[in-house]
Design a protein around this motif. Structure first.
Motif, PDB file in Angstrom:
ATOM      1  N   THR A  41       0.844  -1.197   0.000  1.00  0.00           N
ATOM      2  CA  THR A  41       0.000   0.000   0.000  1.00  0.00           C
ATOM      3  C   THR A  41       0.876   1.242   0.000  1.00  0.00           C
ATOM      4  O   THR A  41       2.035   1.204   0.445  1.00  0.00           O
ATOM      5  CB  THR A  41      -0.925   0.027   1.230  1.00  0.00           C
ATOM      6  N   ASP A  42       0.324   2.316  -0.541  1.00  0.00           N
ATOM      7  CA  ASP A  42       1.029   3.596  -0.482  1.00  0.00           C
ATOM      8  C   ASP A  42       0.303   4.597   0.411  1.00  0.00           C
ATOM      9  O   ASP A  42       0.653   5.767   0.439  1.00  0.00           O
ATOM     10  CB  ASP A  42       1.206   4.179  -1.886  1.00  0.00           C
ATOM     11  N   ASP A  43      -0.703   4.115   1.157  1.00  0.00           N
ATOM     12  CA  ASP A  43      -1.421   5.005   2.066  1.00  0.00           C
ATOM     13  C   ASP A  43      -0.522   5.342   3.252  1.00  0.00           C
ATOM     14  O   ASP A  43      -0.020   4.426   3.941  1.00  0.00           O
ATOM     15  CB  ASP A  43      -2.708   4.328   2.561  1.00  0.00           C
ATOM     16  N   PRO A  44      -0.289   6.624   3.526  1.00  0.00           N
ATOM     17  CA  PRO A  44       0.648   6.989   4.605  1.00  0.00           C
ATOM     18  C   PRO A  44       0.252   6.426   5.969  1.00  0.00           C
ATOM     19  O   PRO A  44       1.123   6.012   6.748  1.00  0.00           O
ATOM     20  CB  PRO A  44       0.603   8.524   4.601  1.00  0.00           C
ATOM     21  N   GLY A  45      -1.042   6.415   6.268  1.00  0.00           N
ATOM     22  CA  GLY A  45      -1.479   5.918   7.565  1.00  0.00           C
ATOM     23  C   GLY A  45      -1.247   4.428   7.720  1.00  0.00           C
ATOM     24  O   GLY A  45      -0.754   3.962   8.766  1.00  0.00           O
ATOM     25  N   LEU A  46      -1.574   3.642   6.697  1.00  0.00           N
ATOM     26  CA  LEU A  46      -1.387   2.196   6.768  1.00  0.00           C
ATOM     27  C   LEU A  46       0.095   1.838   6.758  1.00  0.00           C
ATOM     28  O   LEU A  46       0.524   0.902   7.451  1.00  0.00           O
ATOM     29  CB  LEU A  46      -2.108   1.525   5.600  1.00  0.00           C
ATOM     30  N   VAL A  47       0.885   2.588   5.977  1.00  0.00           N
ATOM     31  CA  VAL A  47       2.321   2.344   5.971  1.00  0.00           C
ATOM     32  C   VAL A  47       2.912   2.618   7.350  1.00  0.00           C
ATOM     33  O   VAL A  47       3.740   1.843   7.863  1.00  0.00           O
ATOM     34  CB  VAL A  47       3.005   3.223   4.901  1.00  0.00           C
ATOM     35  N   ALA A  48       2.504   3.724   7.969  1.00  0.00           N
ATOM     36  CA  ALA A  48       2.993   4.048   9.311  1.00  0.00           C
ATOM     37  C   ALA A  48       2.612   2.964  10.306  1.00  0.00           C
ATOM     38  O   ALA A  48       3.406   2.605  11.197  1.00  0.00           O
ATOM     39  CB  ALA A  48       2.428   5.398   9.747  1.00  0.00           C
ATOM     40  N   PHE A  49       1.406   2.420  10.179  1.00  0.00           N
ATOM     41  CA  PHE A  49       0.947   1.373  11.094  1.00  0.00           C
ATOM     42  C   PHE A  49       1.789   0.108  10.941  1.00  0.00           C
ATOM     43  O   PHE A  49       2.206  -0.495  11.937  1.00  0.00           O
ATOM     44  CB  PHE A  49      -0.531   1.087  10.826  1.00  0.00           C
ATOM     45  N   ASP A  69      -1.576   1.962  34.194  1.00  0.00           N
ATOM     46  CA  ASP A  69      -3.029   1.724  34.199  1.00  0.00           C
ATOM     47  C   ASP A  69      -3.613   1.621  32.795  1.00  0.00           C
ATOM     48  O   ASP A  69      -4.819   1.455  32.633  1.00  0.00           O
ATOM     49  CB  ASP A  69      -3.752   2.815  34.991  1.00  0.00           C
ATOM     50  N   MET A  70      -2.778   1.725  31.760  1.00  0.00           N
ATOM     51  CA  MET A  70      -3.266   1.559  30.389  1.00  0.00           C
ATOM     52  C   MET A  70      -3.253   0.101  29.942  1.00  0.00           C
ATOM     53  O   MET A  70      -3.779  -0.216  28.867  1.00  0.00           O
ATOM     54  CB  MET A  70      -2.424   2.393  29.422  1.00  0.00           C
ATOM     55  N   LYS A  71      -2.669  -0.754  30.742  1.00  0.00           N
ATOM     56  CA  LYS A  71      -2.680  -2.174  30.403  1.00  0.00           C
ATOM     57  C   LYS A  71      -4.115  -2.700  30.379  1.00  0.00           C
ATOM     58  O   LYS A  71      -4.935  -2.338  31.217  1.00  0.00           O
ATOM     59  CB  LYS A  71      -1.847  -2.971  31.404  1.00  0.00           C
ATOM     60  N   ASP A  72      -4.405  -3.556  29.415  1.00  0.00           N
ATOM     61  CA  ASP A  72      -5.713  -4.203  29.203  1.00  0.00           C
ATOM     62  C   ASP A  72      -6.770  -3.248  28.650  1.00  0.00           C
ATOM     63  O   ASP A  72      -7.928  -3.651  28.494  1.00  0.00           O
ATOM     64  CB  ASP A  72      -6.239  -4.857  30.484  1.00  0.00           C
ATOM     65  N   GLU A  73      -6.392  -2.001  28.366  1.00  0.00           N
ATOM     66  CA  GLU A  73      -7.330  -1.096  27.699  1.00  0.00           C
ATOM     67  C   GLU A  73      -7.369  -1.418  26.206  1.00  0.00           C
ATOM     68  O   GLU A  73      -6.426  -1.974  25.640  1.00  0.00           O
ATOM     69  CB  GLU A  73      -6.908   0.362  27.890  1.00  0.00           C
ATOM     70  N   ASN A  74      -8.483  -1.039  25.566  1.00  0.00           N
ATOM     71  CA  ASN A  74      -8.552  -1.129  24.112  1.00  0.00           C
ATOM     72  C   ASN A  74      -7.798   0.055  23.508  1.00  0.00           C
ATOM     73  O   ASN A  74      -7.940   1.191  23.979  1.00  0.00           O
ATOM     74  CB  ASN A  74      -9.998  -1.131  23.641  1.00  0.00           C
ATOM     75  N   VAL A  75      -7.026  -0.213  22.463  1.00  0.00           N
ATOM     76  CA  VAL A  75      -6.148   0.792  21.862  1.00  0.00           C
ATOM     77  C   VAL A  75      -6.537   0.986  20.399  1.00  0.00           C
ATOM     78  O   VAL A  75      -6.765   0.016  19.661  1.00  0.00           O
ATOM     79  CB  VAL A  75      -4.667   0.363  21.952  1.00  0.00           C
ATOM     80  N   VAL A  76      -6.606   2.254  19.954  1.00  0.00           N
ATOM     81  CA  VAL A  76      -6.769   2.591  18.536  1.00  0.00           C
ATOM     82  C   VAL A  76      -5.551   3.399  18.105  1.00  0.00           C
ATOM     83  O   VAL A  76      -4.818   3.945  18.934  1.00  0.00           O
ATOM     84  CB  VAL A  76      -8.064   3.384  18.273  1.00  0.00           C
ATOM     85  N   PHE A  77      -5.372   3.485  16.792  1.00  0.00           N
ATOM     86  CA  PHE A  77      -4.204   4.161  16.240  1.00  0.00           C
ATOM     87  C   PHE A  77      -4.649   5.246  15.262  1.00  0.00           C
ATOM     88  O   PHE A  77      -5.722   5.154  14.653  1.00  0.00           O
ATOM     89  CB  PHE A  77      -3.299   3.156  15.518  1.00  0.00           C
ATOM     90  N   ALA A  78      -3.789   6.271  15.107  1.00  0.00           N
ATOM     91  CA  ALA A  78      -4.068   7.366  14.182  1.00  0.00           C
ATOM     92  C   ALA A  78      -2.758   8.038  13.815  1.00  0.00           C
ATOM     93  O   ALA A  78      -1.778   7.990  14.586  1.00  0.00           O
ATOM     94  CB  ALA A  78      -5.019   8.382  14.810  1.00  0.00           C
ATOM     95  N   LEU A  79      -2.720   8.637  12.622  1.00  0.00           N
ATOM     96  CA  LEU A  79      -1.610   9.531  12.332  1.00  0.00           C
ATOM     97  C   LEU A  79      -1.711  10.731  13.267  1.00  0.00           C
ATOM     98  O   LEU A  79      -2.811  11.222  13.540  1.00  0.00           O
ATOM     99  CB  LEU A  79      -1.657   9.981  10.880  1.00  0.00           C
TER     100      LEU A  79
END
Length: 596
Positions: A111-119, A138-148
């Protein structure tokens, strides 16, 4: 309309419902990435609920179903998968993170999408031993999302990018099978999403539709192929139900062991969108107030304007009047508004459907008014009109909600809303509780009366208040028992170790012949003693006993060997009415004639 079709339809008009393929989940952490895959920022995602801060609800790609298997979610997950770290330091965390990484390598590919490449660069470079350098404990076991990082501030997450959406929608191609819910063709959901929010159910969720044993399958089909529901329809009906069952949604209540979801749908010709939604919200609020909430709960001043139309509409329904008329200040609710009520309860790994009602608000209002008439009792409960769960608590050991007999809540609520006969287990359970603890209060008396009126058609024999002309055997014996108890109380005072009610109520209501001769002898002694203290009160009690005995049929034994359940209910009702009459009249020394 079927249950699943109604839920799928409700999902479509939800203004903030997740898009197809997405579901609401609590997300606690967002990781901002630079384009080279390095971590630019780590931020908690929290919102204040009451005095606590909890993870925010976000629409994310629908989660996979897992129990002990390792299966990653798409573009988000718990820290055990997304970062390879958990509070338990599980030996499987490394395998989970590796599965998360490999899954996204295969999904994204070139892929050439900057966000997916960064991920992908982040996943290739990440090591769990770097957790403490970037994340709080205290962030352990939390759900995590990603973003540029540049998009994180605008709350645009990785899965919101067009390239990520294209990947998420790539698996939905193909004509598929005919969906039994929508009638359209589409890919079949082999596993339906999990339903959460069921009281007492699995925290990870459970299913209404599932095929986990060969005995449930047929014609060689496996899993969801046995009842073809498209992926889109499965996500829609589960999404709607999870939304209704969420705390604070305004669409759920707890009645016994049944988690009840309800929603309204105004006719399309009722008015514009705003008017229809206003009528739906009012109908739902009135329904909740009628069956779940306490009318006398404290109202903040800012809520008074909202609470007033609900109270007025509810009172009109109880009085069997139209919900609105020319003088009413409440918005109009069309009688043709569709109203749906779904009762669910946990059943091992599945969810049991206690009841499903597809009706109109007009029909529910009429049936609730009838229920209110059935339950009317004098004197009424001092705390006002009880909610349904208050009545149910009267059937439970120690008055605890978790002790309400299984199925009773669902069966009774279905009878109330559909206008059908009450479950006879309601009568037997209340009689059993009265025999066990000797309490005959307004709520229990109201239940006894309601069952007699509806199931046994005793409108006249089971009166609202004391009926001195009632000649039913059970009712007369209940009144007589209350009179004997009053004689004991007046003669000996209230400091008695065990009253005749404590000792004899159960046997007197079920087998009068064994008990009433003993009570009659004891009453004679009590009245004799009372005559020396308060002769006027003795005269009143003797007159009451004589009036009751005069109503007994001369051709029948006044004290039968046994009483059937309906007569036992009349016994309890007569006891409650007569005992309440003594308290209201308050036979007191001031009423006695002067003794010279």
């Amino acid at each position: 309309m079927t249950m699943l079709a109604a839920l799928e339809r409700a999902y479509r008009w939800m203004p903030d419902a997740p898009k197809p393929g997405f579901a609401l989940a609590r997300i606690g952490v967002v990781v901002g990435l630079n384009e080279d895959g390095s971590i630019a920022s780590v931020s908690p995602l929290k919102e204040k609920v009451g005095k606590k801060e909890v993870p925010r609800m976000l629409a994310v790609p629908a989660p996979v179903k897992r129990s002990v298997n390792i299966a990653p979610n798409t573009f988000w997950d718990k820290t055990a998968y997304s970062l390879g770290v958990s509070t338990k330091n599980d030996s499987k965390d490394a395998a989970r993170h590796e599965a998360f990484t490999q899954f996204h390598r295969d999904l994204i590919g070139a892929t050439d999408d900057p966000g997916l490449v960064a991920f992908l660069r982040f996943l290739d470079a990440w090591s769990p031993d770097r957790f403490d350098a970037h994340f709080a404990e205290d962030m352990k076991d939390e759900n995590v999302v990603f973003a540029l990082e540049g998009e994180r501030r605008r709350e645009v997450y990785l899965y919101d990018r067009p390239a990520a959406r294209a990947l998420l929608e790539g698996g939905e191609k193909g004509e598929g099978s005919l969906c039994l819910v929508t009638g359209a063709r589409g890919p079949v959901a082999r596993l339906h999403p999990s339903i959460k929010g069921i009281w007492g159910g699995q925290p990870s969720g459970a299913d209404i539709v599932s095929f986990n044993l060969e005995a449930f399958e047929s014609y060689g089909h496996e899993k969801g192929d046995n009842a073809p529901v498209s992926q889109a329809a499965a996500e829609a009906y589960v999404g709607a139900l999870n939304r209704f069952l969420a705390n604070g949604s305004g669409h759920r209540m707890q009645i016994g062991d049944a988690s009840v979801a309800f929603w309204a749908e105004a006719p399309t010709d009722f008015g514009d969108e705003e008017k229809r939604r206003g009528a739906e919200r009012l109908a739902e609020a009135v329904f909740a107030a009628a069956l779940s909430e306490d009318e006398k709960r404290d109202q903040a001043e800012e809520d008074e304007a909202e609470a007033k139309p609900i109270r007025e509409a509810l009172q009109r329904i109880r009085d069997a009047r139209p919900v609105s008329d020319d003088r009413s200040l409440v918005p109009e609710i069309s009688d043709d508004t569709r109203f749906y009520v779904l009762g669910l309860a946990p059943n091992a790994a599945r969810i049991s459907v206690r009841f499903w009602l597809d009706t109109t608000f007009g029909a529910i209002a009429e049936n609730y008014a009838r229920f209110s008439r059935d339950m009317r009792i004098e004197p009424a409960d001092r705390q006002g009109t009880p909610a349904l769960w208050h009545y149910l608590n009267e059937t439970a050991v120690l008055g605890k909600r978790e002790n309400v007999p299984p199925n009773l809540a669902g069966e009774w609520m279905r009878a109330i809303l559909a206008g059908t006969a009450y479950p006879l287990t309601l009568l037997s359970t209340v009689l059993m509780r009265i025999r066990a603890d000797g309490i005959v209060n307004a709520r229990r008396a109201a239940i006894l009366k309601a069952v007699l009126v509806r199931n046994f058609r005793m409108e006249k024999e089971a009166p609202v208040g004391l009926d001195p002309e009632n000649t039913r055997k059970g009712y007369l014996l209940g009144r007589l028992f209350a009179t004997y108890e009053q004689a004991q109380s007046a003669a000996l005072g209230r400091n008695v170790n065990a009253t005749i009610k404590d000792k004899f109520y159960g046997s007197a209501s079920a087998q009068p012949r064994k008990v009433f001769s003993i009570l009659e002898t004891g009453s004679a002694n009590h009245l004799s003693k009372l005559g020396k203290q308060r002769p006027g009160q003795r005269v009143n009690l003797e007159r009451t006993i004589a009036e009751i005995m005069d109503k007994m049929s001369p051709d029948e034994d006044p004290f039968p060997a046994s009483l059937p359940a309906a007569e036992q209910a009349l016994f309890g009702l007569g006891y409650y009415h007569q005992r309440s009459a003594f308290f209201a009249r308050k036979d007191a020394p001031s009423e006695e004639p002067a003794v010279k």
